[in-house]
Every structure is written in structure tokens, then in C-alpha cells.
Design a protein around this motif. Sequence first.
Motif, PDB file in Angstrom:
ATOM      1  N   UNK A  69       0.794  -1.224   0.000  1.00 41.32           N
ATOM      2  CA  UNK A  69       0.000   0.000   0.000  1.00 41.32           C
ATOM      3  C   UNK A  69       0.823   1.269   0.000  1.00 41.32           C
ATOM      4  N   UNK A  70       2.036   1.238   0.534  1.00 39.40           N
ATOM      5  CA  UNK A  70       2.876   2.438   0.601  1.00 39.40           C
ATOM      6  C   UNK A  70       3.992   2.446  -0.434  1.00 39.40           C
ATOM      7  N   UNK A  71       4.587   1.278  -0.693  1.00 41.71           N
ATOM      8  CA  UNK A  71       5.781   1.237  -1.529  1.00 41.71           C
ATOM      9  C   UNK A  71       5.590   0.454  -2.822  1.00 41.71           C
ATOM     10  N   UNK A  72       4.341   0.155  -3.155  1.00 41.56           N
ATOM     11  CA  UNK A  72       4.075  -0.498  -4.426  1.00 41.56           C
ATOM     12  C   UNK A  72       4.742  -1.862  -4.534  1.00 41.56           C
ATOM     13  N   UNK A  73       5.380  -2.112  -5.675  1.00 42.41           N
ATOM     14  CA  UNK A  73       5.992  -3.412  -5.917  1.00 42.41           C
ATOM     15  C   UNK A  73       7.391  -3.543  -5.301  1.00 42.41           C
ATOM     16  N   UNK A  74       7.920  -2.474  -4.737  1.00 47.32           N
ATOM     17  CA  UNK A  74       9.308  -2.488  -4.287  1.00 47.32           C
ATOM     18  C   UNK A  74       9.606  -3.592  -3.269  1.00 47.32           C
ATOM     19  N   UNK A  75       8.864  -3.736  -2.168  1.00 50.67           N
ATOM     20  CA  UNK A  75       9.213  -4.793  -1.204  1.00 50.67           C
ATOM     21  C   UNK A  75       9.170  -6.191  -1.815  1.00 50.67           C
ATOM     22  N   UNK A  76       8.187  -6.461  -2.632  1.00 53.67           N
ATOM     23  CA  UNK A  76       8.073  -7.782  -3.256  1.00 53.67           C
ATOM     24  C   UNK A  76       9.206  -8.013  -4.244  1.00 53.67           C
ATOM     25  N   UNK A  77       9.565  -6.984  -5.000  1.00 51.74           N
ATOM     26  CA  UNK A  77      10.663  -7.094  -5.949  1.00 51.74           C
ATOM     27  C   UNK A  77      11.968  -7.427  -5.220  1.00 51.74           C
ATOM     28  N   UNK A  78      12.256  -6.712  -4.141  1.00 51.89           N
ATOM     29  CA  UNK A  78      13.479  -6.968  -3.385  1.00 51.89           C
ATOM     30  C   UNK A  78      13.475  -8.380  -2.811  1.00 51.89           C
ATOM     31  N   UNK A  79      12.316  -8.826  -2.360  1.00 49.80           N
ATOM     32  CA  UNK A  79      12.209 -10.181  -1.811  1.00 49.80           C
ATOM     33  C   UNK A  79      12.559 -11.225  -2.872  1.00 49.80           C
ATOM     34  N   UNK A 116      22.800  -7.791  -8.096  1.00 52.92           N
ATOM     35  CA  UNK A 116      21.688  -6.948  -8.543  1.00 52.92           C
ATOM     36  C   UNK A 116      21.639  -5.668  -7.705  1.00 52.92           C
ATOM     37  N   UNK A 117      21.218  -4.569  -8.322  1.00 57.79           N
ATOM     38  CA  UNK A 117      20.911  -3.341  -7.578  1.00 57.79           C
ATOM     39  C   UNK A 117      19.562  -2.811  -8.047  1.00 57.79           C
ATOM     40  N   UNK A 118      18.833  -2.199  -7.132  1.00 59.76           N
ATOM     41  CA  UNK A 118      17.501  -1.668  -7.414  1.00 59.76           C
ATOM     42  C   UNK A 118      17.450  -0.224  -6.951  1.00 59.76           C
ATOM     43  N   UNK A 119      16.881   0.652  -7.779  1.00 59.08           N
ATOM     44  CA  UNK A 119      16.752   2.057  -7.436  1.00 59.08           C
ATOM     45  C   UNK A 119      15.300   2.490  -7.329  1.00 59.08           C
ATOM     46  N   UNK A 120      15.017   3.255  -6.287  1.00 57.18           N
ATOM     47  CA  UNK A 120      13.640   3.679  -6.009  1.00 57.18           C
ATOM     48  C   UNK A 120      13.623   5.154  -5.662  1.00 57.18           C
ATOM     49  N   UNK A 121      12.751   5.901  -6.348  1.00 55.80           N
ATOM     50  CA  UNK A 121      12.523   7.309  -6.044  1.00 55.80           C
ATOM     51  C   UNK A 121      11.049   7.459  -5.679  1.00 55.80           C
ATOM     52  N   UNK A 122      10.730   8.001  -4.501  1.00 55.51           N
ATOM     53  CA  UNK A 122       9.321   8.186  -4.145  1.00 55.51           C
ATOM     54  C   UNK A 122       8.579   8.983  -5.218  1.00 55.51           C
ATOM     55  N   UNK A 123       7.428   8.459  -5.654  1.00 57.82           N
ATOM     56  CA  UNK A 123       6.610   9.140  -6.639  1.00 57.82           C
ATOM     57  C   UNK A 123       7.009   8.909  -8.077  1.00 57.82           C
ATOM     58  N   UNK A 124       8.022   8.103  -8.331  1.00 53.64           N
ATOM     59  CA  UNK A 124       8.491   7.871  -9.702  1.00 53.64           C
ATOM     60  C   UNK A 124       7.570   6.886 -10.432  1.00 53.64           C
ATOM     61  N   UNK A 125       7.613   6.932 -11.758  1.00 56.79           N
ATOM     62  CA  UNK A 125       6.800   6.037 -12.578  1.00 56.79           C
ATOM     63  C   UNK A 125       7.389   4.646 -12.690  1.00 56.79           C
ATOM     64  N   UNK A 126       8.709   4.532 -12.480  1.00 60.76           N
ATOM     65  CA  UNK A 126       9.350   3.230 -12.631  1.00 60.76           C
ATOM     66  C   UNK A 126      10.332   2.986 -11.487  1.00 60.76           C
ATOM     67  N   UNK A 127      10.556   1.724 -11.213  1.00 63.92           N
ATOM     68  CA  UNK A 127      11.655   1.267 -10.368  1.00 63.92           C
ATOM     69  C   UNK A 127      12.752   0.810 -11.311  1.00 63.92           C
ATOM     70  N   UNK A 128      13.984   1.174 -11.002  1.00 69.43           N
ATOM     71  CA  UNK A 128      15.092   0.842 -11.890  1.00 69.43           C
ATOM     72  C   UNK A 128      15.907  -0.321 -11.333  1.00 69.43           C
TER      73      UNK A 128
END
Length: 428
Positions: A69-79, A116-128
Motif C-alpha cells: 500500500x505504501x511502496x508499491x511493488x518495491x518490497x516484493x521485488x526486493x524479496x 543486482x541493484x535496485x533504485x527507487x525514487x518516491x513518486x516515480x513512474x518506474x523502479x530501476x
Amino acid sequence: MRKIFCGPSIVATVVITATTGTAQQAEHYRDNLPVHHPAIQYELGSFDHPVASLSRSLDAGRLTLDLDGRFGYLPSLLHHLDIQLDSQVLVFSRTSLQAHLVSPRSPRAIYFSDTVAVGFVPGADVIEIAAFTSKRGTSFYTLNTARTEGPKIVRSTGCLSCHQGPATLGVPGPYVGSVSTSATGRPAFRLGTVVVDHRTPLDQRWGGWYVTGTHGTQRHRGNRPAQDPTRTASQGDDTNLNLTSLRRLLNPSRYLTPSSDIVALMTLEHQTHLINLFARISWEAKIATYDGEFDTAESNARQRGVEEIVRYMLFVDEAAIDGPIQGVSSFRRTFPAHGPRDQHGRSLRDFDLRTRLFRYPLSYMIYSPLFDDLPPPVLSSVYQRLFEILTGNASTDQFGRLSALDRNAIREILSETKIGLPAYWHQQ
């Protein structure tokens, strides 16, 4: 600082200088290797790394990503990519494709593992996403943040304009940089950029980054608009040093963890340069083999590359740590837990953080697929050279910084924990 990859950035757009030991030196310039060479074909073919595997599973419907609900797909992606949340580091220099969203109040978060590295910016359209290999170099991807029934990971093009050059040794790769910034995070590249790895003195690191943790009287350039990174940080605002909280600088609730851990930063910096060294020598060997030059003039260059890799893996030129360093996240505990241990409980992932980064000075990346995927002649030469050094006389060779105790410990740890170690290591 500039990015580590197009999305999550950790580095500078143009690499001006690098550092070795305590003296700043110009990094040896490497011409870009041709990504379209028949032996490379960077943009073609299939890929064998965790991001590609996850992408295929998503496309086939074998799994999906959970939406937080807060971070979208980010937590699941990192998992699914097996990346620890406490690896988070924050960069506020505006140096990526999403620079318009980045500022000191809204930094970019980077999460990383060995591959692997993952980049996240609050409010961005994509996770890199960036996937590291020695065979193909670094590959770049994006994941759309919009809710969908079938989230997809898409290969990203155009990243090589920043991520193939002197900073990455002429191959597609990551890098960490320290750059001067304005109060809004805009980089001042005219003042120069320091490309950072474990050889860089602390007082030249982290311009454009947030840094949480304690480091005594040692200085760095983080947590504030940086001054000229090519000069020492002998003067500055002490209120931005030894920070254990970032609350006065940003809203930490916008991120998965409230820290930008100093130990995680130092680990990432060690790793990025070695990733590029692996890719560089792999590409050179592939191209030379295809062009029929592998056993001719290329042999000397290959041996120089082997020596460079071995020297870096053994931390021979590591910048001195002048006092205890302590992070504020759990990274110092969770990172060592991912490594194999010998019968005495020793691991190459164990930290020292008093006089050097790691307790046993041989890179943990020797366990990574990037190391194992080096071309066989190169891999054989690296093993042989490591063996020569670790069984050599610590008082007479050029690796005298490695004590006899260090050499014995490293050799014993590897003999018990490294799969694929040549048989002669066990006969010693």
C-alpha cells in the motif's frame, strides 16, 4: 555523486578522477569496448541472471509481485531478488533519468546484493534495476510502478551514455561517485568527480550522498551540499558528521528503512569497481579469442588485467581507516550471514571496521557467479596468482601488507568454503 545505473544512481556523469591509497591519481583510461562486436552482442541473446529469471517467471505467469500500500511493488521485488532492505543507501545528487524527482529532501534509494541493484525514487513512474554479470556486463531494466494484473520487467536502453565510459572501465557497468552539489542537489561537475572504491580516502567520499553511522574524527563529504571533491575535507560543518538519524534532513517514512548506512556504502563501493574489472577482462578475452589474438599480443594485457583483479581483490591499496566505524542499521549483521563459513566460523564477509573494511582481506565476490564466469584461462590465472601470493613470503613480496596470519586464514577459509577451487589448493 552519480549513479550506479540509469535508474538507481550512484555515480557521476563524467568521471574525472579516481583515487588510490592516500594520494589522488588519474585512473588509467580505458577505451570503450564495442558492445556490438560479434563476440559480445550486448543487446542480443538471452540472459542468465536473477533479474532475467524473475522476468521470465512474471511473463509466464508462474508468479506475480505483491503490491504494498505504501511502496508499491518495491518490497516484493526486493524479496524475489533476495536483496536485503538494510542495504539501503540514499543519494541526493540529481544525476539520473529521474533527476527531476530527486533532491536533498527526496533522495534516491539504492538496494543491492552481489549481483543486482535496485533504485527507487518516491513518486516515480518506474523502479530501476541493474543486473551484474561478467559475461555481458551490466544490464539495465525498469519495472512500472502502476498497479497492473501482470507487472513486467522491461529491458532499458539508452543507459550506456552514462554507464559505459572511463568510470566503468569502458564496459557497461555501475560506479559510485562523489560530486559537489548545490543546495537543491544539482551537481557541479566543473569541480570534478571522484569515482569511489575502497582505495578512496574517506575525506573524498560521499559528496551528494547521505551517510548514517559513526566514524569518530574521520571526515567525509556526505549529508550536505559538497565542496570541491578533489580537495580534502579538512574543514566543514561537524554537525553533518557522525549522524545516526536523518530526520532533520528528510522524511524517513518515505523509505523502507530510515538509514543510509555507512557500512553498506563502503561495501557497495568495493563491489562496483570489481564488477567492472571482471567484465572488462571477460570482454577483452572474448574479443581477442574471436579475433584470433588471444594467444598473441593480448597475453600481456590479459596478465596485467589478472594482476589488477588480484591486487584489488586482496585490498592491497585499500585506504586506511583511522578509527572504529559503526553503522546504524542491521547491515553489519545480515551481510556476513549470507556467506559460507569454515569450521572455525570464519567468513570473507566478516567486517573489521577498525583499521580496514573486512576482517579477512580477500573479496567475498570470489563466491559470486561473476567470478566463476570469468573465461577459463583468466579464471585459472587468477587462482594461480592468488595461490602464489597466499603461500608466499609476506616479508619479501609486493603484497607485504598482507600478513602471514592473513594469508593463512584466507587460504584456510577458501579451502573449506569455495566450490571449484583447483585441486592444488588442497594439496598444499
